[in-house]
Design a protein around this motif. Structure first.
Motif, mmCIF file in Angstrom:
data_model
loop_
_atom_site.group_PDB
_atom_site.id
_atom_site.type_symbol
_atom_site.label_atom_id
_atom_site.label_comp_id
_atom_site.label_asym_id
_atom_site.label_seq_id
_atom_site.Cartn_x
_atom_site.Cartn_y
_atom_site.Cartn_z
ATOM 1 N N VAL A 185 1.193 7.618 4.268
ATOM 2 C CA VAL A 185 0.617 8.057 2.995
ATOM 3 C C VAL A 185 0.506 6.908 2.004
ATOM 4 N N ALA A 186 1.593 6.176 1.814
ATOM 5 C CA ALA A 186 1.583 5.089 0.824
ATOM 6 C C ALA A 186 0.576 4.010 1.213
ATOM 7 N N ASN A 187 0.541 3.647 2.495
ATOM 8 C CA ASN A 187 -0.399 2.620 2.950
ATOM 9 C C ASN A 187 -1.838 3.050 2.732
ATOM 10 N N ALA A 188 -2.127 4.322 3.040
ATOM 11 C CA ALA A 188 -3.493 4.823 2.916
ATOM 12 C C ALA A 188 -3.953 4.857 1.463
ATOM 13 N N VAL A 189 -3.059 5.270 0.566
ATOM 14 C CA VAL A 189 -3.446 5.428 -0.838
ATOM 15 C C VAL A 189 -3.423 4.098 -1.586
ATOM 16 N N PHE A 190 -2.335 3.335 -1.402
ATOM 17 C CA PHE A 190 -2.168 2.112 -2.195
ATOM 18 C C PHE A 190 -2.583 0.840 -1.460
ATOM 19 N N GLY A 191 -2.752 0.925 -0.141
ATOM 20 C CA GLY A 191 -3.082 -0.267 0.622
ATOM 21 C C GLY A 191 -4.459 -0.245 1.242
ATOM 22 N N ALA A 192 -5.318 0.679 0.810
ATOM 23 C CA ALA A 192 -6.663 0.767 1.377
ATOM 24 C C ALA A 192 -7.449 -0.514 1.111
ATOM 25 N N GLU A 193 -8.314 -0.862 2.060
ATOM 26 C CA GLU A 193 -9.195 -2.036 1.930
ATOM 27 C C GLU A 193 -10.647 -1.616 2.092
ATOM 28 N N PRO A 194 -11.489 -1.783 1.069
ATOM 29 C CA PRO A 194 -11.140 -2.222 -0.282
ATOM 30 C C PRO A 194 -10.303 -1.178 -1.006
ATOM 31 N N SER A 195 -9.689 -1.575 -2.097
ATOM 32 C CA SER A 195 -8.757 -0.709 -2.810
ATOM 33 C C SER A 195 -9.450 0.503 -3.415
ATOM 34 N N ILE A 201 -6.520 6.778 -8.640
ATOM 35 C CA ILE A 201 -5.142 7.027 -8.209
ATOM 36 C C ILE A 201 -4.272 7.423 -9.391
ATOM 37 N N ALA A 202 -4.483 6.771 -10.546
ATOM 38 C CA ALA A 202 -3.695 7.101 -11.734
ATOM 39 C C ALA A 202 -3.890 8.557 -12.133
ATOM 40 N N LYS A 203 -5.119 9.028 -12.060
ATOM 41 C CA LYS A 203 -5.388 10.423 -12.407
ATOM 42 C C LYS A 203 -4.788 11.370 -11.366
ATOM 43 N N ALA A 204 -4.877 10.984 -10.089
ATOM 44 C CA ALA A 204 -4.344 11.836 -9.025
ATOM 45 C C ALA A 204 -2.830 11.972 -9.117
ATOM 46 N N PHE A 205 -2.144 10.870 -9.444
ATOM 47 C CA PHE A 205 -0.685 10.889 -9.490
ATOM 48 C C PHE A 205 -0.142 11.122 -10.897
ATOM 49 N N GLN A 206 -1.057 11.202 -11.884
ATOM 50 C CA GLN A 206 -0.653 11.432 -13.272
ATOM 51 C C GLN A 206 0.317 10.360 -13.769
ATOM 52 N N VAL A 207 -0.042 9.090 -13.525
ATOM 53 C CA VAL A 207 0.732 7.948 -13.999
ATOM 54 C C VAL A 207 -0.214 6.962 -14.677
ATOM 55 N N GLU A 208 0.350 5.942 -15.308
ATOM 56 C CA GLU A 208 -0.457 4.924 -15.961
ATOM 57 C C GLU A 208 -1.123 4.017 -14.927
ATOM 58 N N LYS A 209 -2.307 3.519 -15.282
ATOM 59 C CA LYS A 209 -3.059 2.672 -14.363
ATOM 60 C C LYS A 209 -2.286 1.404 -14.017
ATOM 61 N N ASN A 210 -1.542 0.830 -14.968
ATOM 62 C CA ASN A 210 -0.796 -0.395 -14.676
ATOM 63 C C ASN A 210 0.314 -0.152 -13.651
ATOM 64 N N THR A 211 0.836 1.073 -13.621
ATOM 65 C CA THR A 211 1.820 1.442 -12.592
ATOM 66 C C THR A 211 1.180 1.432 -11.219
ATOM 67 N N VAL A 212 -0.015 1.987 -11.141
ATOM 68 C CA VAL A 212 -0.759 1.986 -9.874
ATOM 69 C C VAL A 212 -1.037 0.567 -9.413
ATOM 70 N N GLU A 213 -1.497 -0.263 -10.320
ATOM 71 C CA GLU A 213 -1.836 -1.645 -9.954
ATOM 72 C C GLU A 213 -0.601 -2.413 -9.498
ATOM 73 N N SER A 214 0.547 -2.098 -10.097
ATOM 74 C CA SER A 214 1.803 -2.741 -9.675
ATOM 75 C C SER A 214 2.171 -2.338 -8.249
ATOM 76 N N ILE A 215 1.982 -1.072 -7.937
ATOM 77 C CA ILE A 215 2.274 -0.592 -6.581
ATOM 78 C C ILE A 215 1.284 -1.177 -5.590
ATOM 79 N N GLN A 216 -0.024 -1.181 -5.953
ATOM 80 C CA GLN A 216 -1.034 -1.746 -5.053
ATOM 81 C C GLN A 216 -0.734 -3.190 -4.708
ATOM 82 N N ALA A 217 -0.179 -3.922 -5.648
ATOM 83 C CA ALA A 217 0.119 -5.323 -5.418
ATOM 84 C C ALA A 217 1.188 -5.518 -4.328
ATOM 85 N N GLN A 218 1.999 -4.493 -4.072
ATOM 86 C CA GLN A 218 3.041 -4.574 -3.035
ATOM 87 C C GLN A 218 2.444 -4.463 -1.633
ATOM 88 N N PHE A 219 1.193 -4.023 -1.549
ATOM 89 C CA PHE A 219 0.569 -3.822 -0.247
ATOM 90 C C PHE A 219 -0.444 -4.921 0.068
#
Length: 219
Positions: A185-195, A201-219
Protein backbone atom coordinates in the motif's frame (compact mmCIF):
# COMPACT_ATOMS: atom_id res chain seq x y z
CA UNK A 1 -48.01 -24.80 -25.91
CA UNK A 2 -45.30 -23.99 -28.48
CA UNK A 3 -44.49 -20.72 -26.75
CA UNK A 4 -44.21 -22.53 -23.39
CA UNK A 5 -41.75 -25.05 -24.86
CA UNK A 6 -39.62 -22.24 -26.27
CA UNK A 7 -39.63 -20.54 -22.85
CA UNK A 8 -38.61 -23.72 -21.04
CA UNK A 9 -35.84 -24.39 -23.58
CA UNK A 10 -34.52 -20.84 -23.18
CA UNK A 11 -34.53 -21.22 -19.39
CA UNK A 12 -32.64 -24.53 -19.64
CA UNK A 13 -30.02 -23.02 -21.94
CA UNK A 14 -29.58 -20.05 -19.61
CA UNK A 15 -29.10 -22.34 -16.62
CA UNK A 16 -26.54 -24.38 -18.57
CA UNK A 17 -24.65 -21.23 -19.61
CA UNK A 18 -24.59 -19.95 -16.03
CA UNK A 19 -23.36 -23.32 -14.79
CA UNK A 20 -20.46 -23.33 -17.27
CA UNK A 21 -19.69 -19.69 -16.55
CA UNK A 22 -19.27 -20.44 -12.86
CA UNK A 23 -16.41 -22.85 -13.57
CA UNK A 24 -14.89 -21.34 -16.72
CA UNK A 25 -12.42 -19.12 -14.82
CA UNK A 26 -10.53 -22.09 -13.34
CA UNK A 27 -10.62 -25.01 -15.80
CA UNK A 28 -9.14 -28.41 -15.05
CA UNK A 29 -5.71 -29.25 -16.42
CA UNK A 30 -5.70 -30.85 -19.86
CA UNK A 31 -2.29 -32.49 -19.36
CA UNK A 32 -0.10 -33.72 -16.51
CA UNK A 33 1.83 -30.45 -16.35
CA UNK A 34 2.71 -27.32 -18.29
CA UNK A 35 6.25 -26.35 -17.30
CA UNK A 36 6.82 -22.69 -18.08
CA UNK A 37 8.90 -21.99 -21.18
CA UNK A 38 10.60 -18.81 -19.98
CA UNK A 39 12.39 -18.33 -23.30
CA UNK A 40 9.19 -18.16 -25.35
CA UNK A 41 8.16 -14.82 -26.84
CA UNK A 42 4.49 -15.85 -26.86
CA UNK A 43 2.32 -13.66 -24.63
CA UNK A 44 -0.52 -15.46 -22.86
CA UNK A 45 -2.35 -15.12 -19.53
CA UNK A 46 0.35 -17.07 -17.75
CA UNK A 47 3.31 -18.70 -19.44
CA UNK A 48 3.46 -21.01 -22.49
CA UNK A 49 4.35 -24.67 -22.03
CA UNK A 50 7.77 -26.13 -22.59
CA UNK A 51 7.93 -29.14 -24.88
CA UNK A 52 7.26 -32.11 -22.52
CA UNK A 53 10.24 -33.92 -24.06
CA UNK A 54 12.50 -31.15 -22.72
CA UNK A 55 11.11 -31.21 -19.17
CA UNK A 56 13.56 -32.32 -16.46
CA UNK A 57 13.13 -33.03 -12.76
CA UNK A 58 14.73 -29.68 -11.83
CA UNK A 59 11.67 -27.95 -13.37
CA UNK A 60 9.77 -29.06 -10.25
CA UNK A 61 12.46 -28.30 -7.66
CA UNK A 62 13.73 -25.38 -5.56
CA UNK A 63 16.31 -25.35 -2.76
CA UNK A 64 16.91 -22.57 -0.29
CA UNK A 65 13.97 -22.03 2.07
CA UNK A 66 16.15 -23.22 4.96
CA UNK A 67 18.27 -20.07 4.49
CA UNK A 68 17.22 -17.04 6.54
CA UNK A 69 16.46 -13.91 4.54
CA UNK A 70 18.36 -10.66 5.06
CA UNK A 71 16.20 -8.44 7.29
CA UNK A 72 18.60 -5.48 7.41
CA UNK A 73 16.18 -3.07 5.74
CA UNK A 74 13.85 -0.29 6.89
CA UNK A 75 10.98 -2.67 7.54
CA UNK A 76 13.02 -5.40 9.23
CA UNK A 77 11.32 -8.06 7.14
CA UNK A 78 12.00 -9.93 3.91
CA UNK A 79 10.05 -12.35 1.72
CA UNK A 80 11.68 -15.24 -0.15
CA UNK A 81 9.24 -16.29 -2.91
CA UNK A 82 8.84 -19.69 -4.54
CA UNK A 83 6.47 -19.05 -7.42
CA UNK A 84 6.49 -19.80 -11.13
CA UNK A 85 9.55 -17.57 -11.56
CA UNK A 86 11.54 -19.99 -9.38
CA UNK A 87 9.81 -23.29 -10.28
CA UNK A 88 8.65 -23.46 -13.88
CA UNK A 89 6.63 -26.57 -13.06
CA UNK A 90 4.20 -24.45 -11.03
CA UNK A 91 2.80 -23.01 -14.27
CA UNK A 92 -1.00 -23.59 -14.44
CA UNK A 93 -1.07 -25.33 -11.03
CA UNK A 94 -2.49 -22.35 -9.12
CA UNK A 95 -0.22 -22.50 -6.07
CA UNK A 96 3.00 -20.97 -4.72
CA UNK A 97 4.93 -20.51 -1.49
CA UNK A 98 6.93 -17.88 0.41
CA UNK A 99 9.23 -17.79 3.41
CA UNK A 100 9.02 -14.59 5.46
CA UNK A 101 11.74 -13.55 7.91
CA UNK A 102 11.23 -10.85 10.54
CA UNK A 103 13.81 -9.15 12.73
CA UNK A 104 12.61 -8.12 16.23
CA UNK A 105 9.90 -5.49 15.58
CA UNK A 106 10.15 -6.43 11.90
CA UNK A 107 7.18 -5.82 9.64
CA UNK A 108 5.72 -7.24 6.46
CA UNK A 109 3.86 -3.99 5.72
CA UNK A 110 0.19 -3.69 4.69
CA UNK A 111 -0.20 -5.19 1.22
CA UNK A 112 -2.56 -7.20 -0.96
CA UNK A 113 -2.29 -10.17 -3.30
CA UNK A 114 -4.66 -9.37 -6.18
CA UNK A 115 -4.75 -12.95 -7.44
CA UNK A 116 -4.47 -15.03 -4.29
CA UNK A 117 -5.71 -16.11 -0.88
CA UNK A 118 -2.87 -16.71 1.60
CA UNK A 119 -2.55 -19.22 4.45
CA UNK A 120 0.34 -18.51 6.83
CA UNK A 121 2.01 -20.75 9.42
CA UNK A 122 4.37 -19.41 12.10
CA UNK A 123 7.54 -21.52 12.23
CA UNK A 124 9.42 -19.50 14.86
CA UNK A 125 8.56 -16.51 17.02
CA UNK A 126 5.46 -14.48 17.74
CA UNK A 127 3.58 -12.45 15.14
CA UNK A 128 0.70 -9.99 15.26
CA UNK A 129 -1.25 -10.43 12.03
CA UNK A 130 -4.33 -8.80 10.61
CA UNK A 131 -6.44 -7.99 7.58
CA UNK A 132 -9.00 -5.28 6.79
CA UNK A 133 -12.34 -5.87 5.07
CA UNK A 134 -13.49 -3.79 2.11
CA UNK A 135 -15.47 -0.53 2.15
CA UNK A 136 -17.55 0.67 3.84
CA UNK A 137 -16.93 -1.46 6.95
CA UNK A 138 -13.10 -1.50 6.86
CA UNK A 139 -13.18 -3.89 9.82
CA UNK A 140 -9.84 -5.07 11.18
CA UNK A 141 -9.45 -8.76 12.05
CA UNK A 142 -6.25 -9.18 14.09
CA UNK A 143 -4.66 -11.91 16.20
CA UNK A 144 -1.36 -12.74 17.89
CA UNK A 145 0.15 -15.98 16.56
CA UNK A 146 2.74 -18.24 18.14
CA UNK A 147 4.82 -21.11 16.78
CA UNK A 148 2.60 -23.59 14.96
CA UNK A 149 -0.38 -21.23 14.62
CA UNK A 150 -2.06 -20.76 11.23
CA UNK A 151 -3.95 -17.75 9.85
CA UNK A 152 -5.78 -17.07 6.56
CA UNK A 153 -5.77 -13.79 4.61
CA UNK A 154 -8.67 -13.65 2.11
CA UNK A 155 -7.89 -12.87 -1.53
CA UNK A 156 -7.35 -9.21 -2.36
CA UNK A 157 -7.71 -7.82 1.19
CA UNK A 158 -5.06 -5.59 2.79
CA UNK A 159 -3.09 -7.53 5.42
CA UNK A 160 0.15 -7.40 7.41
CA UNK A 161 2.40 -9.26 9.87
CA UNK A 162 4.43 -7.71 12.71
CA UNK A 163 7.04 -9.42 14.90
CA UNK A 164 6.02 -8.70 18.51
CA UNK A 165 8.84 -10.79 20.00
CA UNK A 166 12.38 -9.99 21.05
CA UNK A 167 13.83 -12.67 18.76
CA UNK A 168 13.73 -13.29 15.05
CA UNK A 169 10.53 -14.81 13.64
CA UNK A 170 9.89 -17.00 10.59
CA UNK A 171 6.69 -17.88 8.74
CA UNK A 172 5.85 -20.02 5.72
CA UNK A 173 2.84 -19.03 3.62
CA UNK A 174 1.07 -20.80 0.76
CA UNK A 175 -0.79 -18.80 -1.88
CA UNK A 176 -3.51 -19.90 -4.28
CA UNK A 177 -1.80 -18.65 -7.44
CA UNK A 178 1.36 -19.48 -9.35
CA UNK A 179 1.94 -15.70 -9.49
CA UNK A 180 -0.09 -14.03 -6.72
CA UNK A 181 1.28 -10.50 -7.20
CA UNK A 182 1.98 -8.04 -4.39
CA UNK A 183 0.71 -4.48 -4.00
CA UNK A 184 2.33 -2.83 -0.98
CA UNK A 185 0.00 0.00 0.00
CA UNK A 186 2.64 2.54 1.01
CA UNK A 187 4.80 1.83 -2.05
CA UNK A 188 1.85 2.12 -4.41
CA UNK A 189 0.56 5.39 -2.95
CA UNK A 190 3.78 7.19 -2.01
CA UNK A 191 6.30 5.52 -4.31
CA UNK A 192 4.45 5.55 -7.63
CA UNK A 193 6.46 6.52 -10.72
CA UNK A 194 5.65 9.16 -11.78
CA UNK A 195 4.43 10.39 -8.42
CA UNK A 196 0.75 10.79 -7.62
CA UNK A 197 0.02 14.48 -7.07
CA UNK A 198 0.66 15.57 -3.48
CA UNK A 199 -2.64 17.47 -3.55
CA UNK A 200 -4.53 14.27 -4.36
CA UNK A 201 -2.85 12.20 -1.65
CA UNK A 202 -3.19 15.02 0.91
CA UNK A 203 -6.92 15.20 0.28
CA UNK A 204 -7.29 11.40 0.37
CA UNK A 205 -5.45 11.06 3.68
CA UNK A 206 -6.68 14.38 5.12
CA UNK A 207 -3.16 15.62 5.91
CA UNK A 208 -1.04 18.59 4.87
CA UNK A 209 0.64 18.47 1.47
CA UNK A 210 4.11 18.97 3.01
CA UNK A 211 3.53 15.81 5.07
CA UNK A 212 2.81 13.89 1.89
CA UNK A 213 5.90 15.26 0.18
CA UNK A 214 8.02 14.28 3.19
CA UNK A 215 6.74 10.72 3.00
CA UNK A 216 7.17 10.56 -0.79
CA UNK A 217 10.79 11.56 -0.35
CA UNK A 218 11.38 8.34 1.66
CA UNK A 219 10.51 6.27 -1.40
Amino acid sequence: MGAMRVLLLAAALLALACSHGATASDPSLLQDFCVADKMSQVRVNGLPCKDPKEVVVEDFFFSGLHVAGNTTNKQGGVVTPVNVAQIGGLNTLGISLVRIDYAPSGLNPPHTHPRSTEILTVIEGCLEVGFVTSNPENKLFTKVLNKGDVFVFPKGLVHYQFNKGAANAVAIAALSSQNPGVITVANAVFGAEPSISGDIIAKAFQVEKNTVESIQAQF
